[in-house]
Design a protein around this motif. Sequence first.
Motif: not given
Length: 313
Positions: A75-85
Amino acid sequence: MLCSVIIPLYNKAAYVAAAIESVLTQTYQDVEVIVVDDGSSDGGQAVVEGIRDPRVRFVRQPNGGVSKARNTGIDAARGELVVFLDADDWYGPYYIATMVELAKRYPDNCFYATSFKRVRGYDPADWSTAPPSPVPAELVENFYERRRINGALLCTNSVAVWRKHLAPLQPCFPVGESHGEDQDLWFRLGERLQLVYSPVELVAYRIAVAGSLVTTQAYERLMPVFERLEARALRGELKGAARTAALRVVGDARVSVARTQLERGRRGAALHQLWLARRARSKHWAVALMMCLLFSPKMVGRWSRWRMAQLAE
């Protein structure tokens, strides 16, 4: 292309700085790091806030589990692409650049993943060699069949998804679940999008860490992720070869439950699981049936310990 890296944090103060550093030192620099603290009590917030980089954002929430933390990050992400770590793991320096390359090469109706390294320590020398250029990649035609054959094809750290594909699925990770919650999302994405997969190992998954988000456990019942998959397949939401492969994936999971039940001395419960798993039609099912008919619980236990030792090696 801005990439959003979502890091759920719960009592991993000893590791999180290295995880964040592995993002900030990527060869691809257009990134934001969203650390979602899930009610930690070990000083992790101070560690994150001590990293003086405007690309790092810190979000704190009451303890609600890893799924809720990742959903908050999305929900907080602003990027076009989301990755996880995960906070106790890290990226090799070429990972995000590779994800961006794959996303540009296959921009439509896809999600992306690479292979990963299982590691017991932090060794930057592991990443001294750049991946081939262009990075090898394939379009996976039958997601569930590939998952069934190859097992751990990817891990949470090695997946990238367009944010526009995640938004309609929120809550992406099932809240309240901490085992199989990531597979649930990959399964649903695999039913909607095509996986673009590179076999190059570009991220690290740390094993044998106390309190790790993912641990090797014996399950006495089918995990909810497989129950939901089975229900979707039986309702006809999956068709043809995908439906067959999905039911075989569930069957293999039931075989694992049957082995656990047999090890606990519950032969009847094990046979019931194997009956439900008959669609698996795999060597695992046949071996488990033989064990159920011929082995004592102690023999199954010894076999299970031998098998886990082989997998660890």
